[in-house]
Design a protein around this motif. Structure first.
Motif, short mmCIF file in Angstrom:
data_model
loop_
_atom_site.label_atom_id
_atom_site.label_comp_id
_atom_site.label_asym_id
_atom_site.label_seq_id
_atom_site.Cartn_x
_atom_site.Cartn_y
_atom_site.Cartn_z
N ALA A 125 2.78 -13.53 3.27
CA ALA A 125 3.87 -12.56 3.32
C ALA A 125 4.64 -12.54 1.99
N VAL A 126 4.92 -13.71 1.44
CA VAL A 126 5.63 -13.80 0.16
C VAL A 126 4.76 -13.21 -0.95
N LYS A 127 3.47 -13.53 -0.93
CA LYS A 127 2.56 -13.00 -1.95
C LYS A 127 2.54 -11.47 -1.92
N ARG A 128 2.42 -10.89 -0.73
CA ARG A 128 2.42 -9.44 -0.60
C ARG A 128 3.73 -8.82 -1.08
N ALA A 129 4.84 -9.47 -0.71
CA ALA A 129 6.15 -8.95 -1.11
C ALA A 129 6.31 -9.00 -2.63
N LEU A 130 5.87 -10.08 -3.25
CA LEU A 130 5.96 -10.19 -4.70
C LEU A 130 5.07 -9.16 -5.39
N LYS A 131 3.84 -9.00 -4.90
CA LYS A 131 2.94 -8.00 -5.49
C LYS A 131 3.52 -6.60 -5.36
N HIS A 132 4.11 -6.32 -4.20
CA HIS A 132 4.72 -5.01 -3.98
C HIS A 132 5.86 -4.77 -4.96
N GLU A 133 6.72 -5.76 -5.12
CA GLU A 133 7.86 -5.60 -6.03
C GLU A 133 7.41 -5.47 -7.48
N ILE A 134 6.41 -6.25 -7.87
CA ILE A 134 5.87 -6.13 -9.24
C ILE A 134 5.32 -4.73 -9.47
N SER A 135 4.59 -4.22 -8.49
CA SER A 135 4.03 -2.87 -8.58
C SER A 135 5.15 -1.83 -8.73
N GLN A 136 6.20 -1.97 -7.94
CA GLN A 136 7.33 -1.03 -8.01
C GLN A 136 8.00 -1.09 -9.38
N GLN A 137 8.18 -2.28 -9.90
CA GLN A 137 8.83 -2.42 -11.21
C GLN A 137 7.97 -1.83 -12.33
N LYS A 138 6.66 -2.03 -12.25
CA LYS A 138 5.76 -1.47 -13.26
C LYS A 138 5.79 0.05 -13.23
N ARG A 139 5.90 0.64 -12.05
CA ARG A 139 5.95 2.10 -11.94
C ARG A 139 7.20 2.68 -12.59
N ARG A 140 8.25 1.87 -12.66
CA ARG A 140 9.51 2.34 -13.25
C ARG A 140 9.51 2.26 -14.77
N LEU A 141 8.54 1.58 -15.34
CA LEU A 141 8.48 1.47 -16.80
C LEU A 141 8.13 2.83 -17.39
N PRO A 142 8.64 3.12 -18.59
CA PRO A 142 8.27 4.37 -19.25
C PRO A 142 6.76 4.43 -19.48
N MET A 143 6.21 5.64 -19.42
CA MET A 143 4.77 5.81 -19.56
C MET A 143 4.25 5.17 -20.85
N ARG A 144 4.97 5.33 -21.94
CA ARG A 144 4.54 4.76 -23.21
C ARG A 144 4.42 3.24 -23.13
N GLU A 145 5.37 2.62 -22.44
CA GLU A 145 5.32 1.17 -22.28
C GLU A 145 4.17 0.76 -21.37
N ARG A 146 3.94 1.53 -20.30
CA ARG A 146 2.84 1.23 -19.38
C ARG A 146 1.49 1.37 -20.06
N LEU A 147 1.40 2.26 -21.03
CA LEU A 147 0.13 2.51 -21.71
C LEU A 147 0.05 1.84 -23.09
N ALA A 148 0.99 0.95 -23.39
CA ALA A 148 1.08 0.36 -24.72
C ALA A 148 -0.23 -0.30 -25.16
N LYS A 149 -0.87 -1.06 -24.29
CA LYS A 149 -2.11 -1.74 -24.66
C LYS A 149 -3.21 -0.72 -24.97
N SER A 150 -3.32 0.31 -24.14
CA SER A 150 -4.33 1.34 -24.37
C SER A 150 -4.04 2.10 -25.66
N LEU A 151 -2.77 2.40 -25.91
CA LEU A 151 -2.40 3.09 -27.14
C LEU A 151 -2.74 2.25 -28.36
N ALA A 152 -2.47 0.96 -28.30
CA ALA A 152 -2.78 0.07 -29.41
C ALA A 152 -4.28 0.03 -29.68
#
Length: 80
Positions: free
Chosen positions: A28-55
């Motif tokens: 349950a804790v693992k799922r909750a943490l994964k869910h929250e991490i996913s939500q936080q990543k979605r809130r990042l600006p697109m440029r930041e989310r794609l930084a590795k691919s852009l590089a």
């Protein structure tokens, strides 16, 4: 390294999630943490989310299509 949390509210929330999901506290804790991490990543600006691919794209440089058959032949020393 194990995770030890000595907060009664966190324990109560984890137990509630265990009851809702019919799973173990760890799962349950693992799922909750994964869910929250996913939500936080979605809130990042697109440029930041794609930084590795852009590089990687910048490092590779512009795409220049070529004659792949000829290039393959040259690699295999099979030039006519």
């Amino acid at each position: 390294m194990p995770l030890y949390i000595k907060d009664p509210e966190v324990d109560k929330l984890a137990e509630e999630l265990v009851g809702l999901t019919k799973t173990t506290k760890s799962e349950a804790v693992k799922r909750a943490l994964k869910h929250e991490i996913s939500q936080q990543k979605r809130r990042l600006p697109m440029r930041e989310r794609l930084a590795k691919s852009l590089a990687m794209a910048q490092e590779a440089g512009p795409f220049a299509p070529g004659d792949h058959a000829q290039e393959t032949d040259e690699l295999w020393d099979d030039v006519d």
